[in-house]
Design a protein around this motif. Structure first.
Motif, PDB file in Angstrom:
ATOM      1  N   GLY A 160      -5.485  -4.934  -3.844  1.00  0.00           N
ATOM      2  CA  GLY A 160      -5.172  -4.022  -4.922  1.00  0.00           C
ATOM      3  C   GLY A 160      -4.487  -4.774  -6.040  1.00  0.00           C
ATOM      4  O   GLY A 160      -4.484  -6.005  -6.063  1.00  0.00           O
ATOM      5  N   THR A 161      -3.893  -4.033  -6.953  1.00  0.00           N
ATOM      6  CA  THR A 161      -3.151  -4.641  -8.050  1.00  0.00           C
ATOM      7  C   THR A 161      -1.743  -4.066  -8.094  1.00  0.00           C
ATOM      8  O   THR A 161      -1.490  -2.983  -7.581  1.00  0.00           O
ATOM      9  N   CYS A 162      -0.846  -4.802  -8.728  1.00  0.00           N
ATOM     10  CA  CYS A 162       0.553  -4.399  -8.812  1.00  0.00           C
ATOM     11  C   CYS A 162       1.005  -4.360 -10.267  1.00  0.00           C
ATOM     12  O   CYS A 162       0.818  -5.339 -10.999  1.00  0.00           O
ATOM     13  N   GLN A 163       1.600  -3.253 -10.670  1.00  0.00           N
ATOM     14  CA  GLN A 163       2.111  -3.128 -12.037  1.00  0.00           C
ATOM     15  C   GLN A 163       3.244  -4.117 -12.300  1.00  0.00           C
ATOM     16  O   GLN A 163       3.384  -4.622 -13.407  1.00  0.00           O
TER      17      GLN A 163
ATOM     18  N   SER B  22       0.812  -1.218   0.000  1.00  0.00           N
ATOM     19  CA  SER B  22       0.000   0.000   0.000  1.00  0.00           C
ATOM     20  C   SER B  22       0.849   1.273   0.000  1.00  0.00           C
ATOM     21  O   SER B  22       0.354   2.346  -0.339  1.00  0.00           O
ATOM     22  N   LEU B  23       2.128   1.170   0.318  1.00  0.00           N
ATOM     23  CA  LEU B  23       3.044   2.317   0.296  1.00  0.00           C
ATOM     24  C   LEU B  23       3.909   2.340  -0.964  1.00  0.00           C
ATOM     25  O   LEU B  23       4.764   3.209  -1.111  1.00  0.00           O
ATOM     26  N   CYS B  24       3.698   1.383  -1.869  1.00  0.00           N
ATOM     27  CA  CYS B  24       4.546   1.224  -3.055  1.00  0.00           C
ATOM     28  C   CYS B  24       3.994   1.991  -4.249  1.00  0.00           C
ATOM     29  O   CYS B  24       2.778   2.091  -4.449  1.00  0.00           O
ATOM     30  N   ALA B  25       4.887   2.527  -5.069  1.00  0.00           N
ATOM     31  CA  ALA B  25       4.505   3.282  -6.260  1.00  0.00           C
ATOM     32  C   ALA B  25       3.827   2.411  -7.310  1.00  0.00           C
ATOM     33  O   ALA B  25       3.078   2.912  -8.145  1.00  0.00           O
ATOM     34  N   PHE B  26       4.058   1.114  -7.291  1.00  0.00           N
ATOM     35  CA  PHE B  26       3.488   0.207  -8.290  1.00  0.00           C
ATOM     36  C   PHE B  26       2.113  -0.329  -7.887  1.00  0.00           C
ATOM     37  O   PHE B  26       1.473  -1.029  -8.650  1.00  0.00           O
ATOM     38  N   PHE B  27       1.646   0.015  -6.697  1.00  0.00           N
ATOM     39  CA  PHE B  27       0.384  -0.505  -6.159  1.00  0.00           C
ATOM     40  C   PHE B  27      -0.780   0.414  -6.501  1.00  0.00           C
ATOM     41  O   PHE B  27      -0.681   1.631  -6.403  1.00  0.00           O
ATOM     42  N   THR B  28      -1.902  -0.191  -6.893  1.00  0.00           N
ATOM     43  CA  THR B  28      -3.149   0.536  -7.114  1.00  0.00           C
ATOM     44  C   THR B  28      -4.187  -0.078  -6.197  1.00  0.00           C
ATOM     45  O   THR B  28      -4.456  -1.285  -6.275  1.00  0.00           O
TER      46      THR B  28
ATOM     47  N   SER C 145       2.069  -7.445 -13.525  1.00  0.00           N
ATOM     48  CA  SER C 145       1.182  -7.314 -14.685  1.00  0.00           C
ATOM     49  C   SER C 145      -0.268  -7.106 -14.282  1.00  0.00           C
ATOM     50  O   SER C 145      -1.173  -7.668 -14.879  1.00  0.00           O
ATOM     51  N   GLY C 146      -0.476  -6.325 -13.229  1.00  0.00           N
ATOM     52  CA  GLY C 146      -1.832  -6.048 -12.773  1.00  0.00           C
ATOM     53  C   GLY C 146      -2.429  -7.146 -11.921  1.00  0.00           C
ATOM     54  O   GLY C 146      -3.627  -7.160 -11.678  1.00  0.00           O
ATOM     55  N   GLY C 147      -1.602  -8.052 -11.447  1.00  0.00           N
ATOM     56  CA  GLY C 147      -2.082  -9.147 -10.603  1.00  0.00           C
ATOM     57  C   GLY C 147      -2.545  -8.647  -9.247  1.00  0.00           C
ATOM     58  O   GLY C 147      -2.067  -7.632  -8.743  1.00  0.00           O
ATOM     59  N   ALA C 148      -3.488  -9.368  -8.657  1.00  0.00           N
ATOM     60  CA  ALA C 148      -4.032  -9.000  -7.344  1.00  0.00           C
ATOM     61  C   ALA C 148      -3.002  -9.246  -6.248  1.00  0.00           C
ATOM     62  O   ALA C 148      -2.304 -10.262  -6.260  1.00  0.00           O
ATOM     63  N   VAL C 149      -2.906  -8.288  -5.321  1.00  0.00           N
ATOM     64  CA  VAL C 149      -1.988  -8.396  -4.184  1.00  0.00           C
ATOM     65  C   VAL C 149      -2.667  -7.871  -2.923  1.00  0.00           C
ATOM     66  O   VAL C 149      -3.591  -7.070  -2.991  1.00  0.00           O
TER      67      VAL C 149
END
Length: 100
Positions: free
Chosen positions: A77-80, A64-70, A83-87
């Motif tokens: 959320g998802t992670c760039q 949740s503090l990472c630039a790649f997290f949405t 490849s947009g996988g759920a995390v």
């Protein structure tokens, strides 16, 4: 008090107690955003290569503090990088980059 009023009161209190216990159990359960067993091989391999760990051992580093997290629904959320996988928001990997 009549018998029906007592029964109603006891039933109401029982329902309240069960709801309280259930909500406490849910609040303490860790977030599960995806089942690792159902992920495609490419996702499992990428997570392994990036050292994906859930939950993070470092309170200063988590998704949740990472630039790649949405952020998504709840604690997911998802992670760039995946490849947009759920995390899970409380997870971390070796590609962690703090949001600016």
């Amino acid at each position: 008090m009549t018998m029906s009023t007592r029964r109603g009161f006891v039933g109401l209190m029982s329902a309240f107690a069960c709801t309280s216990l259930a909500s406490r159990g849910l609040a303490q359960a860790p977030a599960v955003c995806s089942d690792p067993a159902t992920l495609p091989l490419s996702q499992r391999s990428r997570r392994r290569a990036l050292g994906y760990t859930s939950p993070s051992n470092d309170p200063q580093k988590h998704c949740s503090l990472c630039a790649f997290f949405t952020a998504g629904a709840g604690a997911c959320g998802t992670c760039q990088m995946l490849s947009g996988g759920a995390v899970e928001a409380t997870a971390v990997c070796t590609s962690f980059t703090k949001k600016s």
